[in-house]
Structure formats: structure tokens, C-alpha cells
Design a protein around this motif. Sequence first.
Motif, PDB file in Angstrom:
ATOM      1  N   ASP A  89     -12.520   5.867   0.225  1.00 46.24           N
ATOM      2  CA  ASP A  89     -12.968   4.851   1.188  1.00 46.24           C
ATOM      3  C   ASP A  89     -12.392   3.522   0.709  1.00 46.24           C
ATOM      4  OD1 ASP A  89     -14.564   4.626  -1.069  1.00 46.24           O
ATOM      5  OD2 ASP A  89     -16.430   5.097  -0.054  1.00 46.24           O
ATOM      6  N   ASN A  90     -13.229   2.623   0.223  1.00 40.21           N
ATOM      7  CA  ASN A  90     -12.667   1.434  -0.413  1.00 40.21           C
ATOM      8  C   ASN A  90     -12.170   1.742  -1.814  1.00 40.21           C
ATOM      9  OD1 ASN A  90     -12.216  -0.962   0.876  1.00 40.21           O
ATOM     10  ND2 ASN A  90     -14.351  -1.599   0.852  1.00 40.21           N
ATOM     11  N   ILE A 138       0.860  -1.184   0.000  1.00 38.25           N
ATOM     12  CA  ILE A 138       0.000   0.000   0.000  1.00 38.25           C
ATOM     13  C   ILE A 138       0.899   1.238   0.000  1.00 38.25           C
ATOM     14  CG2 ILE A 138      -1.823   1.227   1.233  1.00 38.25           C
ATOM     15  CD1 ILE A 138      -2.384  -1.534   2.662  1.00 38.25           C
ATOM     16  N   HIS A 177      -7.779   3.822  -3.476  1.00 38.50           N
ATOM     17  CA  HIS A 177      -7.789   4.799  -2.388  1.00 38.50           C
ATOM     18  C   HIS A 177      -6.482   5.594  -2.458  1.00 38.50           C
ATOM     19  CE1 HIS A 177      -8.803   5.848   1.990  1.00 38.50           C
ATOM     20  NE2 HIS A 177      -7.603   6.395   1.796  1.00 38.50           N
ATOM     21  N   LEU A 182     -12.202   9.502   3.435  1.00 37.75           N
ATOM     22  CA  LEU A 182     -11.267  10.461   4.026  1.00 37.75           C
ATOM     23  C   LEU A 182     -10.637  11.354   2.968  1.00 37.75           C
ATOM     24  CD1 LEU A 182      -9.392   7.849   6.245  1.00 37.75           C
ATOM     25  CD2 LEU A 182     -10.796   9.714   7.157  1.00 37.75           C
ATOM     26  N   HIS A 186      -3.745   7.736  -0.829  1.00 35.95           N
ATOM     27  CA  HIS A 186      -3.210   8.113   0.484  1.00 35.95           C
ATOM     28  C   HIS A 186      -2.402   9.406   0.428  1.00 35.95           C
ATOM     29  CE1 HIS A 186      -4.492   4.713   2.908  1.00 35.95           C
ATOM     30  NE2 HIS A 186      -4.245   3.941   1.870  1.00 35.95           N
ATOM     31  N   HIS A 194      -3.608   2.405  -2.671  1.00 31.00           N
ATOM     32  CA  HIS A 194      -3.713   0.988  -2.362  1.00 31.00           C
ATOM     33  C   HIS A 194      -3.157   0.139  -3.493  1.00 31.00           C
ATOM     34  CE1 HIS A 194      -5.264  -2.092   0.318  1.00 31.00           C
ATOM     35  NE2 HIS A 194      -5.623  -2.771  -0.741  1.00 31.00           N
TER      36      HIS A 194
END
Lengths: 435, 352
Positions: free
Chosen positions: B283-284, B19, B307, B264, B309, B325
Amino acid sequence: MALFDARLRAPIDPGVSRRGFLGSSVMASTAAFAANMRVLDALQTPTLAAELKRQHKSVILLWLAGGASQLETWDPKPGRLTGGPFRAISTDIPSVQISELLPKMAQRMKTTAIIRSLNTRNGDHGGGTVLMETGRAKEAAVDYPDLGALIARELGRADSQVPDYVSLYSETEGRHKGGPGFLGARYAPMFLTESMIPPNIRRLDSISETDHQDRAAFQKLLARRFIDKHSNPSVASHGMAYERVRGLMSSESLFDINQEPQSARDFYGPTQFQEQCLVARRLVEAGVPFVKVARAWWDSHGQNFETHRELCADLDQGMSALLDDLGQRGLLENTLVLTFGEFGRTPQINASLGRDHFANAWSASLSGCGIKGGAVYGKTDADGQTVVEGEVKAGDLFATIFSAVGIDPTKEYHVGARPIPIVDFGCQPIKDILA
Amino acid sequence: MSADPTKFKVARTIRLKSIGLCIARLPQTERLFVGGSDFKVYEINLTAENPEPIEFQGEGHQSYVTGAAMVGQQLVTSGYDGRLIWWDVEQRVPCRNVIAHERWIRKVVASPDGRRIATVADDMLCKVWNADTGDLLLTLVDHKPMTPHHFPSMLYAVAFSTDGLFLATGDRVGHVVIWEVASGKKLSEVEAPVMYTWDPKQRRHSIGGIRSVAFSRDGRRVAAGGIGTIGNIDHLDGPSRVEIFDLQVGQRVQEISDTTYKGLVEQIAFPVSESWGIFGGGDNGGFISFYDTETGKPLHQSKMPMHVHAFVLNDAEDTLYAAGHNQLAVAEFKAEANEEQKLDPAAATTGN
């Protein structure tokens, strides 16, 4: 009394437990006892010594509702892609490491054994809950009792004035009452959801304490006269029911942690779960044989690591305080403290940094009574995907729990003519973690 | 203007082994550095014929790598192991390793002049470091270690202002603090409590928190990103949320709550040459959204393949590199060249 039911769901008479057989109220029920198929149960009655060994033993189940992650608790896999970000830390048992999220429990592994190889195969909340509450899969023809009811029946005292089975479940998600199944309502849980104090057990304000006591004395007088002329188990049971109600009414203070000094409350901590752990100690100290403290909700499909940082901190503080307190009071050797839920969580980390349901390789802990502290049973592979050593089924866990508190795991009940083993067919206690 | 949000499209994706949690870019290049859940740092050179992740060597992080920032020609990464590591990006080996925090470091950012870096961690401290020497300069203390519900809090977000004079930090319960970098003095604070969902009845734990902060170009406003109120906190099933505060009056001036793309808001960026903000997260799944920060209206929103990050922009601020991800995504949003630029292609690359 007829015991047969077309669907095999009729409750058996609760007045024939082994404890009851040896207890003061047994004489009245012996005739009925021998008159039905449950005599098979009686033939398995263990020796008096074994019976006495069981006396005053208790079980506290810290039910991790929703499914706690084994990787963030008892079976860390540091450095693996599935392992997540938390470290494994050393414990007071040199060969055992657990997640860094349980630092206090890491110093209490001498009293705790871990099973790392549960394979219960049911990753559904409903089915998994029934499985881990009863130790076996749901069956349409038989309403199986849950662990609390079984313990209540085997360890509860017929003359006890405190409840045999108290279940605290404050959160609403995943709330499941469980129940006595074919054992009958006598072993149903006192189920506390809204308050730690049982509702409706206080004397009405409109009745004075004097009146209350006078009424009880009058009821006893009338009951005694009736029993003298009409002695039979039903009448005795009726009288016991009154005694239990009176006991419950006088036990309200047991649930009231304000009775504890502030230092004791501070020792456990301020959260609801930690306060419920304190209530659990008060209850077992007073003789309650089974207390379930449900801590929901571990179902961390999103943000697993944040969720476990919160919930493990809660668990670590509450559980370690409970073990210490029980130990200091000399109660731990007779109290078995358990942690498990309906399943564990996937080693795979999803896109929300969550873990999903996983029942193929997960963990439980057992502390205190009858347990070989520091023992670790079973093993999962490097990524935690499968059990590679010592697979354990729900029934094996139940057999181990029964053995730890002195209950014969080969015991059978009879529902109608059908023998029902106390643990599922083919299941065995894990001797490696028994003291 | 070289960028047009409406032209946003994912141009390519590159598979990551783990990830991707953070990303940095060497200025004036397409050399990207990604840290992730396998505790490792990788370089991905997009100009290479086959831009595969190349693993950095040497003694690296011992947990998730959650922050990455460039200071000159060096890369600095932070991790949940509490360490800051300076890397020689040419040799791809560590050149300094500092135990920086006692708990998880959530993010590291560099000041615009590259002289300082700032870290935030779950010990609830923000620390300012000399980027050249690794010396600790300041420890900023204000965020509470416990939530109001007696659980450990977390300090997720930090950002420098564009002039490097101020820092903003944001935590799990929605508390934002503005700091003066030179003195370490707390200048002001604002609250975004909606970012923190506490479920008192059904599940009795929390989710959310401020996951990103950013100053506006003029430094007068600060934006905080996270997620709005969630009904079922088992999932990230809440509106993505950004609140923008006017620091002069200490009040919220924009509230952007978006259910088109939930989850988020992991990163916020305000391009220097534009009037809009870019929000990324998920989210997912994942998203990138462009918002007019004056009106609070969306200009363009796009689903991402994962997702998100973290992301960085290129020098022209018309291309975005996102780590998420198991993937790195390159997305372009270049404005169409006008007639003058078509005649003189060099003019199209001088927007910065």
C-alpha cells in the motif's frame, strides 16, 4: 423587525433584495426596507438596465468533492516527474492544452476559461469546503452564506414558483449541505441526497386534486381579505410562502428525467452524475438560478490515476453534454457552469500512486455566461508546486463569478450595523477571463 | 533446496530517480533493467563496483514504463504510451519501436522459450507478438471495455504457463481468462469479483482489480493477485489477496486474504524448484510474502522498504530483485549450506 443580534448572527430580512426592490412585491416591503440600516444596501442598487441584464441568469456548480487533481484535469504537466502518466492534449483553442482525460471538454474550450493559479492555503476537507463554498475563511462571529445562497438571493425572483437553490449530493462522503448563513432560511438549498426527486412534495393520496385546488383557492381568498385589512411585509411574506409551496409541489416533474426523451438521456449518459447534469439543465431552463451538482469523491490518496480515469470520464461526458445542451437551447449565454472543489491535489505522487491534499496551486473552470472562452488565467511552475503568475484567492474567484452573471462584486450586505461585502475584503474579479 | 523463505532479508537498496514500475534480469547475470515513472529505462549492474542506474539512450517511451521482459539478449519494454520497444542492452539503445495498443499497456511478458511476448492494455486486448520480428500474431478479445458501473475498465495482468502453451489474463472487475497460445482460443474463464471494490454510496467509484496472474508449475492452477474489499477506497486499505483456481474443475481452491500486509499483490511467482509462491506488493509501504500454495498458510512475510511494483528472481531462485517506489531492493533467502555443501561450495549453486 429587529436586525441586531449579540453575535451578529441574526438573519437579515430576505425580502429586500434588489430584485425584490424592483419586483411586484416590493411595495409592501418598502417601508420596512427604509427603516433599518440596510438602506445602505439600497443605495447601491444598480441601474434598471443592469438589473435587467441579470434577469434569468443561472449558475451551475459542478462541485468536485474531495478535491480533483489539477494535473489530471486543467493544468497538466506532461513529462515531469510530478506530471503523472497522462498526456496533455490540444484543444479547440490552439494555445491551450488540458489533460487527455477530458477529450470532450478539449473540444469545448471556446466556451470555457481556466484559472490555474488558485492558492487557497487550506488543505483540510472541512476548512477547504467552507472556504470554497463561501469564498472566505470561517469566522466565529458571522455565519456567511454559501455561493448558492448568494446567487439565489441576487438572481432569484421573488415571484418564482421554482426553488432558488437546488443542491444534489448523492454520495455520502464529504457531504456538506452549505447554507444561507445570515441571509436566512429563505435561501437555504433544497438539498437532495437520496433521490433526484424532492421528497415530501407530493399531494397526499388522501386528498383529491380537486380538493387540493379548492383548498388553495380558499386559502388565497382568506389571505386576500386579511391583507386588505392588515397589509404589512410579514403578511405578504406569508402569502409568498404558500405560493412557493404550491410552486414546489407542481415542480416535481422538473426533477424527473423520465420526462426527457431517451435520446436526451443517452446524450448525457447513464451514470448518476450525468443524469444529475440533465436535471440541472431542466432546472435552470425552468428558472432555477443556482444548481449545485456534487460529484464525490475525488480524494485519491491511493491509485490517483485509476480514480481519475473513472471520475474524469464521468465529468467529461456529463459536463460536455451539459454545455452542448445549454448551448443548443440558447441557455449557455445566460448560464455559468463552474467546476471546482475544496482544493486540488499534490504534485508529489505518493507510494500508493496517489496524490494528497493540496491547496497552494490548483485549478477551476468557468464556462458560458459572461466568460471569455478559451482564456487561461494564472500559471504554476514547471512541476505544479507553486503559483508563479496571477495568484487567485477564493474571494477573487467569487468576485469573478458574480461579475460574470452581472452581480456587483462590491455590493455589501449589513448584518446588524456591520457591513459585509459580498466577496471577501480586497478580492477582485479576474477581468482577463470575463467577456 | 537452495532457498529458505525464513532467511529472507533485504541485503541492499539502491535509490531510483523515479518510481520503479517494472524489472527484468539478463539470465545468468546480475544485470537488471528497470523502467519507471520518469519514462526511462535504466540498467543496474549489481556486480559493478558502484551499481548506479545507467540511463538508456535514444527515442524511448513517452509515458510510464510499466513492463519489461527479456527475449534472448534483448530487452522489451512496454509503456502507457501504447508502445513496445526492443532494446539492445549492450549499447543501451532502442532497436525496434512498435505502436502496440491504443491505450495504456499494463504489462509485457515473454514466453519461456523467448519466441513470443504477450501484452495487455486498457484497450482490453491481449496481444501476442513474435519476439524476434515484432510482428503481431494474435489479438485476444474477451475482457469488457466498461465496468458494470459504466466506467472504463482496465486489463492489468498477463502470464504465460511454464510450458508456454497457455496465457492467463486478468482485469479490473476480477475476470480471468485462460487462452491457448497456438490458436488464440479462449479455453476457460474464472471470476475473482472480490478483487474489485465498487463503492456505491460513499464515494461512487471503484478501486482494485486483478494486478497479477501466474500459473502453477504444472499448469493445472492459476493464481490471481490483487486486493480484497476496501472500506475506504481513498486508500489501499484492504487485505492483500490471492485466489488460486484449479483449471481442471474451474473452481477456486485457495483464498489467501492477508491483513498483516495490506495492499495490492502486484506480482506472483512460483519458483520452479519450490512448493511455495512468492507474492509482492503493498500500500503506502511494501511487502514480500511466501505462502505454501497447497495449504494457503504463510511461510514467511517481510516488510519491504518500499511499495513493490515488480520483482524478478535470480537463476538459483534464492534472491529477489524488487523495483518499487523510488528504490530497488535486493533480498536474499538462501538456505544455510549443509555439511556436504560446506565441503563442496559448488554444490550450493546447482539447485536449479
